[in-house]
Write an enzyme that holds these catalytic residues in place. Structure first.
Site, PDB file in Angstrom:
ATOM      1  N   HIS A 675      -2.757  -0.233  -1.430  1.00  0.00           N
ATOM      2  CA  HIS A 675      -3.947   0.216  -0.706  1.00  0.00           C
ATOM      3  C   HIS A 675      -4.574  -0.940   0.058  1.00  0.00           C
ATOM      4  CE1 HIS A 675      -3.637   3.674  -3.544  1.00  0.00           C
ATOM      5  NE2 HIS A 675      -4.057   4.329  -2.477  1.00  0.00           N
ATOM      6  N   ASN A 676      -3.833  -1.451   1.009  1.00  0.00           N
ATOM      7  CA  ASN A 676      -4.275  -2.582   1.816  1.00  0.00           C
ATOM      8  C   ASN A 676      -4.392  -2.156   3.278  1.00  0.00           C
ATOM      9  OD1 ASN A 676      -1.552  -2.499   2.715  1.00  0.00           O
ATOM     10  ND2 ASN A 676      -0.961  -3.813   0.991  1.00  0.00           N
ATOM     11  N   TYR A 678      -2.378  -2.574   5.759  1.00  0.00           N
ATOM     12  CA  TYR A 678      -1.155  -2.000   6.306  1.00  0.00           C
ATOM     13  C   TYR A 678      -1.092  -0.499   6.003  1.00  0.00           C
ATOM     14  CZ  TYR A 678       0.300  -6.886   6.585  1.00  0.00           C
ATOM     15  OH  TYR A 678       0.375  -8.219   6.857  1.00  0.00           O
ATOM     16  N   HIS A 715     -10.710   5.091   5.303  1.00  0.00           N
ATOM     17  CA  HIS A 715     -10.657   5.980   4.149  1.00  0.00           C
ATOM     18  C   HIS A 715     -10.346   5.265   2.834  1.00  0.00           C
ATOM     19  CE1 HIS A 715      -6.228   5.903   4.416  1.00  0.00           C
ATOM     20  NE2 HIS A 715      -6.226   6.461   3.211  1.00  0.00           N
ATOM     21  N   ASP A 716      -9.930   3.989   2.860  1.00  0.00           N
ATOM     22  CA  ASP A 716      -9.656   3.242   1.625  1.00  0.00           C
ATOM     23  C   ASP A 716     -10.330   1.878   1.618  1.00  0.00           C
ATOM     24  OD1 ASP A 716      -6.300   4.482   0.953  1.00  0.00           O
ATOM     25  OD2 ASP A 716      -8.180   4.894  -0.094  1.00  0.00           O
ATOM     26  N   ASP A 829      -2.337  10.633   4.086  1.00  0.00           N
ATOM     27  CA  ASP A 829      -2.520   9.716   2.962  1.00  0.00           C
ATOM     28  C   ASP A 829      -1.320   9.723   2.020  1.00  0.00           C
ATOM     29  OD1 ASP A 829      -5.011   9.228   0.349  1.00  0.00           O
ATOM     30  OD2 ASP A 829      -4.016   7.794   1.662  1.00  0.00           O
ATOM     31  N   GLN A 881       9.815   9.089  -7.800  1.00  0.00           N
ATOM     32  CA  GLN A 881       9.685   9.700  -6.469  1.00  0.00           C
ATOM     33  C   GLN A 881      10.088  11.171  -6.477  1.00  0.00           C
ATOM     34  OE1 GLN A 881       8.456   8.200  -3.334  1.00  0.00           O
ATOM     35  NE2 GLN A 881       7.581   7.220  -5.149  1.00  0.00           N
TER      36      GLN A 881
END
EC number: 3.1.4.-
Length: 934
Positions: A675-676, A678, A715-716, A829, A881
C-alpha cells in the site's frame, strides 16, 4: 558392252590449262566457305544464285559430253541431286550455326532439318552434364544416361542404336558426346556421307547452343551474386535477418528444398538457425554439421539413410523425408564462422509432370564456394558489429551506474544498493537480482532489499546456500540448472510462484576483501526466453564490481547501516504501530513544501513513447525497473495520464496545481511493501482503462470521471501496511475511536481526513476551478468512494450494484452514477488479478509480504494471527491467489461486467487465465511427486 562404252566416251580434249584454273577456283571457294563457317556468316542470296548458276553450267557441259539419252536423264538427275544436297547442306548450316539461339530454338530447327534429311520424325536431345541426363528441350522429356533405355544406351555407348521402331544416333563434337538424335523409324542409309556431315553440323550447333546456355547461366549467376552481395551488405547489422537472407539465397542458388545455417560460436557450440526462425544451440561436434565445423570438409551425401552420421529420429518426428544432403563450411580467412546444410536437391520437373530426382553435384559445390565468400565476410562483419555494440552497451550501463553512484549520498545505503542491483540486471540482462552485504562482525550475509518487492531483512551465515558459499570462498558460481544444485532452496520459488533456472552469483571484492555478494537470476534472451550466463558475463561483472565495491566501501556501509536504522527509528517513532497509544495530535503527517527542484525532476522525465499508459497491459514494474528515480517516474506516469484526459483543463485545474497535488500525495505514502505510492498510481491507471478502454465513462459525467481519478491517488493515504482488523484487535486509539463511533472503517476515515487536508491547501487543490456546488459534490463523491474500498463492505457493495442492475440503470439518477463510481474504484483497488500474469504475480508477492509483516506485529502483541498472515505457515503464493480469485474477485468482476460494464470483459478473461496459471504452478510439485513415486 565395250562398243557401248566407246560410243559414250567423250571426245579427247586438252583440259590441262582449264583444269588447273578450275581447281584453283574451287579451292578458293572451299577456303571462303570454311571462313564463313568459322565466323558464323551466312551466304547472301547473290552468292547462292552464283553457286546455282555454276551448277547449271556444269550440268550443261555434262549433257553435251554424253550423247546417250538414257545417260542424259541419269546425269540430269544426278546433277539435280547434287545441286539439292549442296543447297540443303548450306541451308542446314545457315539455320543451325547461329550463336544467338537458345537450346530449344536450335533443337526445333535441327528436328525440322533432320526430319527432312532422314525422311522420318527426328527429336534432338542434348547432354546435361551436371545432371548426367539427356534432355529434349522441345518436349522437356528427360532420360537418364544409363542402359535402361535405348536413348540412354546410345548416349552411354556413343554408337548408333537401332530397334524395330526407332533409330538413335549419337551427336559427337571432337569425339565428345553433346547429345543424341532419336529417329522414329528405320534408317538404312545413315552412313551416307552427306548425312554424316549433317550430323556433325548438328553436333556443332547443339554444342554452341549449350555453351550459350552456360554463358547465360554464368551471367545470371554473376547477377545473382551481385544482388546477394548487395542484400548481405544491407542486412549485416542484424544477424537474424542476415542469416535468413543467406538461407534464402543458398536455397535458390543450389535449388535445394531446405537450408539451415549453423553459426560457430566462440565456445565451439553451434547455433542452428532454421527457415522458420527457430534457433537451437547444439554441442560442438554434433551431427553432420558438427563434423564439417570441426574438419572443414565438404560432405555430399546422395542417400542420407545410408550415412551413419544422419539422425533419422528428426525425420520421424517431423514427418519429413531427407534424401540428399550437402553440408559445407563458410570460412573467413581460414576460420570457419558457420556451416550451411542444404537438404534435398529439388527434382527436375517437366511441364508434363515428369519428375527426376537429383543429387547435389560439383556445380552446386562450386556455386556455394563462391557464394560463401560473401556470406562469410558478412557474418564476420555482423559479429564484429555485434561485439562492438555489446561492448558499448556494457560501457554505457557501467557508466550510468557509476554516474548514479557518484551522485548518491554516501549515507544512502539503500540508494547505493538499489543502483548496484539495477546496474547488474541491466548489464547482464537478468530477470532478477539480489544483493547481500557482508556483516564481518557476525560473519553473516544480510539484505534489506530485493528488486521489485521490498522485503524484511534477511540474514544467514556465510557458507550457507549459494550466496554464502560465494562469500566464504570469494569465488563466483555460474549455475546452469538451479534445481540440480543441492544448495538451492526451491521452497522460495514455490512460495512466490516463480521458476529459477540459471543463477550467476559473484562477490564484490575490494582490496581482497569481500564486501557483498550479488546474485543474478535467469538471464533473458532477446525473445524473453531464459538462457545460461556465460564466461563473458562473469568477466563483465568483474569490471562492474570494481565500481560497485568502491561505492560500498566509501559509504562505510557497516557503520552507517546501524546508524541509519537508529536514526530512522528515532525520526519516525510517532509513525510506528507499536507506540500507537502514545500518539499525539501533532504526530499526524503534515503537508510538505514542494520545491521547484522536486517538480522539475518529474517534469524532466520523458518516456519517449516507450509505454502506453492507456493500455490494460501496462506494467508499472517496468517503469520502476528501468528508471533511476522510480518515484519520480511513477509521478510522471500519473501526471501525463491525468493531463492527457483533458479533464483538468476542462475543470480549470492548472498543471502546476495537479503536479503539486500528486507530489503531496506521494509524500503521504509510507515505504510499505504494497500500500505505497506505486499502488495508487497503478489503481489510477487501471481506472483510466476502465473508464475509456472499457467505456465505463458512458455511465458517468465528466466531473465524476475526474473525481474518480483523483480519488484513486488519495484512497490509501498514509497506509501503515496493516488492515482495519489490526487496529481493532490491538485496541489502538484509532480502533477505539472507530468502535465508539460505530464506524469500523478505521483506515478509510484516516485516508479521507488526509485527502481533505491536501485539497484544502490552495497550491494542491485540484478542485480549484469548480463552482461551489461542484466542489460540494466532488468532496461527497470522493469520501463515499474512499469508504467503499473497505474490504469489509465487499459483499454489501456488490449486492447494491446487483440490485441496481436488476432495477435497470438510469444515468439521470445521481445515486446510480455514484454506485457505479464506488464499484469502479473498488474494482481498481483489487485489480491486480486482472493484469497479465507476470505483473499480477509481482503485485501478489508484494501484498503477501505486507500480510506477513502484519502477522509479525500481531505475534509481538500477542493477538490472534490468521494463517494467511502467518509467515511460519509459508502458504504457497499460488494457493493464496487461487483462493482470492475463487472467493472474492472472480464473482465480483463477473457480476459487474456481465450486469452493466460489458466493455471490461478483458478483466474476466484475464482472471480466468491467471487462475489457470496459478493452478498449473500449484500442480507442478504434485506431478513431480507422482512421477518420482512411479
Amino acid at each position: 558392252m565395250l562398243a557401248y562404252s566407246a560410243m559414250r566416251a567423250p571426245p579427247a580434249r586438252d583440259y590441262t590449262f582449264g583444269s588447273s584454273h578450275l581447281l584453283e577456283a574451287l579451292s578458293l571457294c572451299e577456303s571462303i566457305l570454311a571462313r564463313y563457317k568459322r565466323c558464323g556468316l551466312a551466304m547472301s542470296d547473290a552468292e547462292l544464285n552464283s553457286f546455282h548458276s555454276v551448277q547449271r553450267r556444269v550440268s550443261a557441259v555434262s549433257d553435251e559430253a554424253y550423247k546417250d539419252p538414257m545417260d542424259s536423264v541419269q546425269a540430269q538427275e544426278k546433277a539435280t541431286s547434287s545441286r539439292h544436297s549442296l543447297r540443303d547442306f548450306t541451308k542446314l548450316a545457315q539455320n543451325c550455326l547461329n550463336l544467338q539461339r537458345s537450346i530449344s530454338e536450335t533443337a526445333l530447327i535441327l528436328n525440322k532439318e533432320l526430319t527432312t534429311l532422314f525422311g522420318c520424325p527426328a527429336h534432338t536431345n542434348y547432354l546435361n552434364e551436371s545432371e548426367n541426363v539427356l534432355c529434349d528441350p522441345v518436349t522437356e522429356a528427360i532420360t537418364a544416361m544409363d542402359t535402361c533405355t535405348q536413348l540412354g544406351a546410345c548416349g552411354v555407348s556413343r554408337q548408333r542404336f537401332s530397334s524395330p521402331g526407332a533409330t538413335f544416333l549419337p551427336l559427337l563434337h571432337q569425339n565428345d558426346l553433346v547429345g543424341c538424335v532419336e529417329l522414329s523409324g528405320q534408317v538404312t542409309n545413315s552412313n551416307d556421307t552427306f548425312q554424316q556431315c549433317a550430323l556433325r553440323v548438328a553436333a556443332s550447333a547443339l554444342r554452341n547452343a549449350v555453351l550459350v546456355d552456360q554463358l547465360s547461366w554464368e551471367t545470371h549467376k554473376a547477377e545473382a551474386m551481385v544482388g546477394m552481395a548487395t542484400r548481405l551488405a544491407r542486412d549485416t547489422l542484424d544477424e537474424a535477418v542476415l542469416v535468413q537472407s543467406i538461407i534464402n539465397t543458398a536455397k535458390t542458388l543450389t535449388e535445394s528444398d531446405r537450408c539451415s545455417i549453423f553459426l560457430v560460436k566462440d565456445d565451439g557450440t553451434l547455433e542452428a538457425h532454421f527457415e522458420d526462425g527457430k534457433v537451437v544451440v547444439m554441442a560442438a561436434g554434433t551431427g553432420i554439421a558438427g563434423y564439417v565445423a570441426k574438419t572443414g570438409m565438404v560432405v555430399n551425401i546422395p542417400n542420407a539413410y545410408e550415412d551413419e552420421r544422419f539422425n533419422r529420429a528428426v525425420d520421424k518426428q517431423t514427418g519429413y523425408h531427407t534424401r540428399t544432403i550437402l553440408c559445407l563450411p563458410i570460412m573467413y580467412e581460414d576460420t570457419i564462422v558457420a556451416v550451411a546444410q542444404l537438404i534435398n536437391k529439388q527434382d527436375m520437373v517437366t511441364e508434363s509432370g515428369l519428375r527426376l530426382q537429383r543429387v547435389f553435384g560439383q556445380r552446386d559445390e562450386e556455386l556455394f564456394k563462391t557464394f560463401s565468400m560473401f556470406a562469410a565476410a558478412s557474418l564476420r562483419n555482423c559479429r564484429i558489429n555485434e561485439t562492438l555494440l555489446t561492448e558499448k552497451r556494457k560501457s554505457d550501463a557501467i557508466l550510468d551506474v557509476v554516474t548514479l553512484l557518484s551522485n548518491t549520498d554516501i549515507r544512502d545505503v539503500d540508494g547505493i544498493v538499489r543502483h548496484v542491483l539495477h546496474g547488474a540486471k541491466k548489464l547482464l540482462n537478468a530477470d532478477r537480482s539480489s544483493l547481500f552485504l557482508l556483516d564481518k562482525e557476525r560473519n553473516e550475509l544480510y539484505s534489506r532489499m530485493a528488486d521489485s518487492v521490498t522485503g524484511s531483512e534477511i540474514r544467514f551465515p556465510c557458507g550457507q546456500g549459494i550466496a554464502g558459499t560465494v562469500a566464504a570462498a570469494a569465488v563466483g558460481e555460474n549455475i546452469v540448472d538451479a534445481y540440480a544444485d543441492p544448495r538451492f532452496n526451491s521452497a522460495v520459488d514455490r512460495s512466490l510462484g516463480y521458476r529459477t533456472q540459471s543463477i550467476l552469483c559473484e562477490p564484490i571484492v575490494l582490496n581482497n576483501d569481500v564486501l557483498a555478494v550479488v546474485q543474478l537470476v535467469n538471464k533473458l534472451d532477446e525473445d524473453g526466453t531464459v538462457k545460461s550466463f556465460t564466461a563473458a558475463d562473469r568477466a563483465t561483472f568483474k569490471v562492474f564490481s570494481l565500481f560497485a565495491g568502491i561505492s560500498i566501501n566509501n559509504s562505510h556501509l557497516f557503520e552507517f547501516a546501524v546508524k541509519a536504522g537508529q536514526e530512522a527509528m528515532a525520526l519516525n517513532l510517532h509513525r510506528t504501530i507499536a507506540p500507537v497509544g502514545a500518539q499525539k495530535s501533532n504526530n499526524a503527517p503534515k503537508l510538505f513544501d514542494i520545491s521547484k527542484v522536486e517538480r522539475d525532476a518529474v517534469l524532466a522525465i520523458d518516456f519517449q513513447d516507450a509505454y502506453d499508459f492507456t493500455s490494460p497491459a501496462f506494467n508499472l514494474f517496468d517503469v520502476r525497473e528501468n528508471s533511476s528515480e522510480p518515484l519520480d517516474a511513477a509521478a510522471a506516469v500519473v501526471l501525463q495520464l491525468l493531463w492527457s484526459t483533458g479533464l483538468p483543463e476542462k475543470f480549470k485545474c492548472r498543471k502546476e496545481t495537479l503536479l503539486t497535488f500528486i507530489l503531496q500525495c506521494r509524500h503521504m505514502y509510507r515505504r510499505v511493501p504494497y500500500h505505497n505510492f506505486y499502488h495508487v498510481v497503478d489503481v489510477c491507471q487501471t481506472l483510466h482503462t476502465f473508464l475509456y478502454a472499457g467505456k465505463a465513462s458512458e455511465f458517468l459525467t465528466d466531473l465524476e470521471c475526474y473525481v474518480l481519478l483523483v480519488t484513486a491517488l488519495v484512497h490509501d493515504l498514509d497506509h501503515m501496511g496493516v488492515n482495519n482488523s489490526f487496529y481493532l484487535k490491538t485496541d489502538s486509539p484509532l480502533g477505539i475511536l472507530s468502535s465508539a463511533s460505530g464506524n469500523s472503517s478505521v483506515l478509510e476515515v484516516h485516508h479521507c481526513r488526509l485527502a481533505i487536508e491536501i485539497l484544502s491547501e490552495p497550491s494542491s487543490d485540484v478542485f480549484e476551478g469548480l463552482t461551489e456546488e461542484e466542489v460540494t459534490y466532488a468532496y461527497q463523491s470522493l469520501i463515499e468512494c474512499v469508504l467503499a474500498t473497505d474490504m469489509a463492505k465487499h459483499g454489501e457493495e456488490l449486492k447494491r450494484f446487483d440490485d441496481m442492475v436488476q432495477a435497470s440503470f438510469n444515468k439521470e439518477d445521481e445515486g446510480h452514477r455514484r454506485l457505479v463510481m464506488e464499484t469502479l474504484i473498488k474494482a481498481g483497488d483489487v485489480s491486480n488479478v486482472t493484469k497479465p500474469f507476470e505483473t499480477s504475480r509481482m503485485w501478489a508477492m508484494a501484498v503477501t509480504e505486507e500480510f506477513y509483516r502484519q502477522g509479525d506485529m500481531e505475534k509481538e502483541k500477542g493477538v490472534e494471527v490468521l494463517p494467511m498472515f502467518d509467515r511460519s505457515k509459508n502458504t504457497e503464493l499460488a494457493r493464496g491467489q487461487i483462493g482470492f480469485i475463487d472467493f472474492v474477485v472472480g464473482k465480483y468482476f463477473k457480476d459487474i461486467v456481465g450486469g452493466l460494464l460489458h466493455g471490461m470483459q478483458w478483466c474476466v478473461d484475464a482472471i480466468a487465465d491467471n487462475r489457470a496459471q496459478w493452478q498449473k504452478i500449484l500442480d507442478a510439485p504434485l506431478r513431480s511427486t507422482s512421477m518420482t513415486s512411479s
